[in-house]
Scaffold this motif. Structure first.
Motif, PDB file in Angstrom:
ATOM      1  N   ARG A  45       0.904  -1.296   0.078  1.00  0.00           N
ATOM      2  CA  ARG A  45      -0.012   0.121   0.002  1.00  0.00           C
ATOM      3  C   ARG A  45       0.916   1.180   0.122  1.00  0.00           C
ATOM      4  O   ARG A  45       0.719   2.051  -0.814  1.00  0.00           O
ATOM      5  CB  ARG A  45      -0.849  -0.134   1.279  1.00  0.00           C
ATOM      6  CG  ARG A  45      -1.894  -0.987   1.286  1.00  0.00           C
ATOM      7  CD  ARG A  45      -2.668  -1.076   2.375  1.00  0.00           C
ATOM      8  NE  ARG A  45      -3.665  -1.914   2.493  1.00  0.00           N
ATOM      9  CZ  ARG A  45      -4.618  -2.183   3.605  1.00  0.00           C
ATOM     10  NH1 ARG A  45      -4.798  -1.257   4.388  1.00  0.00           N
ATOM     11  NH2 ARG A  45      -5.462  -3.363   3.572  1.00  0.00           N
ATOM     12  N   ILE A  46       1.833   1.206   0.938  1.00  0.00           N
ATOM     13  CA  ILE A  46       2.594   2.509   0.842  1.00  0.00           C
ATOM     14  C   ILE A  46       3.395   2.698  -0.138  1.00  0.00           C
ATOM     15  O   ILE A  46       3.775   3.746  -0.856  1.00  0.00           O
ATOM     16  CB  ILE A  46       3.698   2.564   2.107  1.00  0.00           C
ATOM     17  CG1 ILE A  46       2.807   2.639   3.646  1.00  0.00           C
ATOM     18  CG2 ILE A  46       4.636   3.511   2.250  1.00  0.00           C
ATOM     19  CD1 ILE A  46       3.303   2.617   4.867  1.00  0.00           C
ATOM     20  N   ASP A  47       3.966   1.635  -0.738  1.00  0.00           N
ATOM     21  CA  ASP A  47       4.751   1.432  -2.175  1.00  0.00           C
ATOM     22  C   ASP A  47       3.924   2.118  -3.119  1.00  0.00           C
ATOM     23  O   ASP A  47       4.679   3.035  -4.049  1.00  0.00           O
ATOM     24  CB  ASP A  47       5.004   0.137  -2.549  1.00  0.00           C
ATOM     25  CG  ASP A  47       6.048  -0.717  -1.334  1.00  0.00           C
ATOM     26  OD1 ASP A  47       7.054  -0.430  -1.448  1.00  0.00           O
ATOM     27  OD2 ASP A  47       5.368  -1.536  -0.720  1.00  0.00           O
ATOM     28  N   LEU A 120      -7.500   7.126  -2.730  1.00  0.00           N
ATOM     29  CA  LEU A 120      -7.519   6.305  -1.643  1.00  0.00           C
ATOM     30  C   LEU A 120      -6.899   4.890  -2.197  1.00  0.00           C
ATOM     31  O   LEU A 120      -7.334   4.444  -3.097  1.00  0.00           O
ATOM     32  CB  LEU A 120      -9.023   6.036  -1.486  1.00  0.00           C
ATOM     33  CG  LEU A 120      -9.091   5.027  -0.236  1.00  0.00           C
ATOM     34  CD1 LEU A 120      -8.816   5.485   1.079  1.00  0.00           C
ATOM     35  CD2 LEU A 120     -10.692   4.733   0.013  1.00  0.00           C
ATOM     36  N   ILE A 121      -5.859   4.835  -1.481  1.00  0.00           N
ATOM     37  CA  ILE A 121      -5.145   3.281  -1.669  1.00  0.00           C
ATOM     38  C   ILE A 121      -5.235   2.536  -0.603  1.00  0.00           C
ATOM     39  O   ILE A 121      -5.190   2.865   0.648  1.00  0.00           O
ATOM     40  CB  ILE A 121      -3.529   3.556  -1.663  1.00  0.00           C
ATOM     41  CG1 ILE A 121      -3.240   4.560  -3.043  1.00  0.00           C
ATOM     42  CG2 ILE A 121      -2.835   2.262  -1.842  1.00  0.00           C
ATOM     43  CD1 ILE A 121      -1.791   4.973  -3.131  1.00  0.00           C
ATOM     44  N   THR A 122      -5.933   1.378  -0.724  1.00  0.00           N
ATOM     45  CA  THR A 122      -5.898   0.102   0.102  1.00  0.00           C
ATOM     46  C   THR A 122      -6.028  -1.005  -0.449  1.00  0.00           C
ATOM     47  O   THR A 122      -5.946  -1.121  -1.874  1.00  0.00           O
ATOM     48  CB  THR A 122      -7.115   0.267   1.384  1.00  0.00           C
ATOM     49  OG1 THR A 122      -7.324  -0.693   2.114  1.00  0.00           O
ATOM     50  CG2 THR A 122      -8.526   0.350   0.401  1.00  0.00           C
ATOM     51  N   HIS A 123      -6.156  -2.395  -0.013  1.00  0.00           N
ATOM     52  CA  HIS A 123      -6.164  -3.621  -0.768  1.00  0.00           C
ATOM     53  C   HIS A 123      -7.632  -3.715  -1.370  1.00  0.00           C
ATOM     54  O   HIS A 123      -8.532  -2.960  -1.008  1.00  0.00           O
ATOM     55  CB  HIS A 123      -5.944  -4.724   0.151  1.00  0.00           C
ATOM     56  CG  HIS A 123      -4.677  -4.907   0.503  1.00  0.00           C
ATOM     57  ND1 HIS A 123      -4.177  -5.695   1.625  1.00  0.00           N
ATOM     58  CD2 HIS A 123      -3.381  -4.638  -0.458  1.00  0.00           C
ATOM     59  CE1 HIS A 123      -2.864  -5.599   1.714  1.00  0.00           C
ATOM     60  NE2 HIS A 123      -2.275  -5.084   0.642  1.00  0.00           N
ATOM     61  N   SER A 150      -3.815  -4.817  -5.717  1.00  0.00           N
ATOM     62  CA  SER A 150      -4.205  -6.350  -6.102  1.00  0.00           C
ATOM     63  C   SER A 150      -3.451  -7.195  -5.097  1.00  0.00           C
ATOM     64  O   SER A 150      -2.421  -7.108  -4.734  1.00  0.00           O
ATOM     65  CB  SER A 150      -3.842  -6.510  -7.408  1.00  0.00           C
ATOM     66  OG  SER A 150      -4.594  -5.839  -8.507  1.00  0.00           O
ATOM     67  N   THR A 151      -4.535  -8.111  -4.677  1.00  0.00           N
ATOM     68  CA  THR A 151      -4.018  -9.273  -3.578  1.00  0.00           C
ATOM     69  C   THR A 151      -4.700 -10.491  -4.253  1.00  0.00           C
ATOM     70  O   THR A 151      -5.519 -10.420  -5.245  1.00  0.00           O
ATOM     71  CB  THR A 151      -4.549  -9.135  -2.346  1.00  0.00           C
ATOM     72  OG1 THR A 151      -6.004  -9.030  -2.144  1.00  0.00           O
ATOM     73  CG2 THR A 151      -3.877  -7.728  -1.880  1.00  0.00           C
TER      74      THR A 151
END
Length: 176
Positions: A45-47, A120-123, A150-151
């Motif tokens: 996420r931080i990347d 907004l960045i999250t999985h 993506s996971t």
């Protein structure tokens, strides 16, 4: 009549779960926004947030949900080449402990920084609930871009998140 009602509710729940699990949100194209908000809690996420800053398409970033014991210098050391961003452009949010408080922290930060557009960045599996909570707290004049990391979530993780999503929606309808 009661059996049919229960069967109908169960069918709607199952179709909703299929939608939730099969059509996970995707990464967004790198386009300009005033700011990036990264919700902590998982890898990459931080990347992704740092990638957006490095592209020059956002000027500020909030990392929401950072453990109170984490120091900016220590966090920067985990991401080679990022220390310049931690000095100028990244704020660490220490107030939130869950998705709902991420939204509160983000909304307050966006208001303080006069943000009119954010990414907004999250999985991918977490995006719908995170966005639901953010939409409840954020000013209506702030445009939000969903940028899911993506996971490959397990069926169990999807099941748990789907139920959290709907429980929050129902709680919201009840004013909680």
């Amino acid at each position: 009549m009661i059996r049919r009602s229960i069967a109908f509710v169960l069918l709607v729940w199952m179709l909703g779960f299929a939608w939730f699990a099969l059509l996970l949100p995707q990464p967004a194209a790198i386009t300009p926004t005033d700011a990036v908000v990264v919700l902590t809690g998982g890898p990459n996420r931080i990347d992704r947030g740092l990638e957006i800053l490095a592209s020059g398409q956002s000027r500020k970033m909030l990392i929401s949900g950072v453990d109170r014991d984490v120091k900016p210098r220590e966090l920067a050391a985990q991401y080679p080449g990022s220390s310049k961003y931690f000095k100028c452009c990244i704020d660490l949010g220490f107030q939130s402990v869950d998705t709902r408080s991420n939204a509160l922290e983000t909304a307050a930060w966006a208001k303080r920084n006069k943000v009119t557009s954010l990414r907004l960045i999250t999985h991918d599996w977490h995006m719908r609930r995170a966005r639901f909570e953010l939409d409840r707290e954020l000013s209506a004049n702030v445009a939000v871009t969903n940028d899911a990391v993506s996971t490959h979530p397990s069926l169990g993780a999807l099941f748990k998140e789907y139920n959290k999503y709907w429980l929050r929606a129902v709680a919201s309808l009840l004013g909680m």
